[in-house]
Design a protein around this motif. Structure first.
Motif, short mmCIF file in Angstrom:
data_model
loop_
_atom_site.label_atom_id
_atom_site.label_comp_id
_atom_site.label_asym_id
_atom_site.label_seq_id
_atom_site.Cartn_x
_atom_site.Cartn_y
_atom_site.Cartn_z
N ALA A 126 74.84 19.83 37.33
CA ALA A 126 73.45 19.62 37.02
C ALA A 126 72.76 18.54 37.60
O ALA A 126 73.50 17.48 37.37
N ARG A 127 71.62 18.35 38.17
CA ARG A 127 71.16 17.71 39.11
C ARG A 127 69.73 17.11 38.65
O ARG A 127 68.87 17.84 37.94
N GLY A 128 69.22 15.90 38.61
CA GLY A 128 67.75 15.56 38.39
C GLY A 128 67.64 15.11 36.82
O GLY A 128 66.42 15.08 36.72
N PHE A 129 68.79 15.28 36.05
CA PHE A 129 68.53 14.87 34.51
C PHE A 129 68.79 13.38 34.42
O PHE A 129 69.86 13.00 34.65
N LEU A 130 67.74 12.58 34.06
CA LEU A 130 67.82 11.20 33.91
C LEU A 130 69.04 10.72 33.15
O LEU A 130 69.32 11.02 31.97
N THR A 131 69.87 9.69 33.82
CA THR A 131 71.06 9.45 33.04
C THR A 131 72.10 10.28 33.10
O THR A 131 73.38 9.91 32.83
N ARG A 132 72.26 11.54 33.51
CA ARG A 132 73.11 12.52 33.48
C ARG A 132 73.31 13.56 34.89
O ARG A 132 73.58 14.43 35.06
N PRO A 136 61.43 29.83 34.85
CA PRO A 136 62.59 28.72 35.30
C PRO A 136 62.03 27.37 35.47
O PRO A 136 61.08 27.27 36.32
N GLN A 137 62.61 26.42 34.88
CA GLN A 137 62.39 24.83 35.03
C GLN A 137 63.72 24.26 35.09
O GLN A 137 64.64 24.52 34.52
N GLN A 138 63.44 22.94 35.59
CA GLN A 138 64.38 21.93 35.78
C GLN A 138 65.00 21.65 34.36
O GLN A 138 64.16 21.76 33.22
#
Length: 320
Positions: free
Chosen positions: A47-53, A282-284
């Motif tokens: 999963a991309r674009g998830f801050l700190t993850r 659908p959302q990030q």
């Protein structure tokens, strides 16, 4: 099976549902998350674009979220498929669900329900497409576009928004072929805009995705032509996962998504929704998580307001 009680039931254990649950338990609301444990993005490795993850496995992200919710005395997560949500006389809801993975069936009553059940998806009927889905082919351009930068890419779909998606994807690669599979609608004006960005439109039907040893190498058309591609994106058809909500009278939009106000309230008092079940669909992951946090704050404030109103009603009632 004994009937249980909670302040809030959250249906769906993705980023939206778990974020709502975490904030609710921190508000000292007894919260039960019911999750079928069949996430739409299960095929996605990272999963991309998830801050700190950034780069975390979506399944690991969900596990971390469940652990955080259950770390609080007020939080619990159950693996089950919701059968029905029924309004109770007066106030509240009864939710029944069938346990999965050996979990017990559920019969629980709560004052409020948060729907975060997300979407189910169907892909174009291409035999080997799923073999490359989540590794070489993806559905979210914003999520996975960076990792495909400057590669020879395909965009496959049968929807009427392919031109829009292709223009977005051209931000990451100038070597892009849009495959309509003989179905997707791209107008002459759309094609002219795409050609101006160096994008090729291929209207012939697809026979299959080609690859060697699990590595995608191209798209084979029904006439035998092979267009070399190393990856790309697919435009699925998404359907709200809301069978359990039939008969509740929830207002839906043209796509079947739950209409909510700016704070996540639905048209049914006491019911809220967040994430992919609501427009625009659908959302990030990080956007869905943010929506869950907003809904949690709304639920908590609404429950406080209800308690104050009930107390005032009792005080105003004539003594016997």
């Amino acid at each position: 099976m004994a009937q249980e009680t909670a302040d809030v039931i959250v249906i769906g254990g993705g980023p939206a549902g778990l974020s709502a649950a975490l904030n609710l338990v921190r508000a000292r609301r007894r919260t039960l998350v019911i999750d079928s444990n069949r996430p739409r993005n299960a095929a996605t490795l990272l999963a991309r674009g998830f801050l700190t993850r950034d780069g975390v496995s979506p399944l690991e992200l969900r596990k971390l979220g469940r652990d955080e919710v259950e770390r609080y005395d007020e939080g619990d997560v159950a693996f089950a498929v919701v059968d029905a949500v029924r309004p109770l006389d007066g106030r509240g809801f009864r939710v029944t669900a069938r346990g999965v993975r050996g979990a017990a069936d559920i019969d629980v009553v709560a004052t409020a329900v948060v729907i975060a059940s997300g979407l189910s998806e169907s892909l174009p009927a291409i035999p080997s497409l799923r073999a490359y889905y989540g590794t070489h082919l993806h559905s979210c351009v914003e999520c996975d576009g960076y990792e495909k930068s400057d590669a020879a890419l395909a965009l496959i779909g049968e929807s009427d928004d392919l031109a829009e998606r292709a223009l977005l994807l051209s931000q990451w690669s100038s070597d892009l072929v849009v495959f309509t599979n003989g179905v997707g609608a791209i107008t002459a004006d759309d094609e002219a805009r795409l050609v101006g960005r160096g994008v090729v439109v291929e209207r012939r039907r697809i026979d299959d995705v080609e690859g060697e040893r699990g590595v995608m190498t191209g798209i084979r058309l029904q006439d035998g032509t092979v267009v070399e591609r190393v990856g790309g994106f697919v435009r699925p058809v998404w359907t709200p996962a809301l069978d359990f909500a039939d008969g509740l009278g929830l207002e839906r939009d043209a796509e079947g998504l739950i209409v909510v106000d700016a704070k996540g309230r639905t048209s049914v008092p006491g019911m809220y929704a967040a994430g992919d079940s609501t427009p625009p669909g659908p959302q990030q992951l990080i956007v869905a998580a943010g929506a869950g946090a907003v809904v949690a704050a709304t639920v908590n404030r609404d429950l406080i307001g209800q308690s104050i109103a009930e107390a005032a009603s009792v005080l105003a009632a004539p003594s016997q």
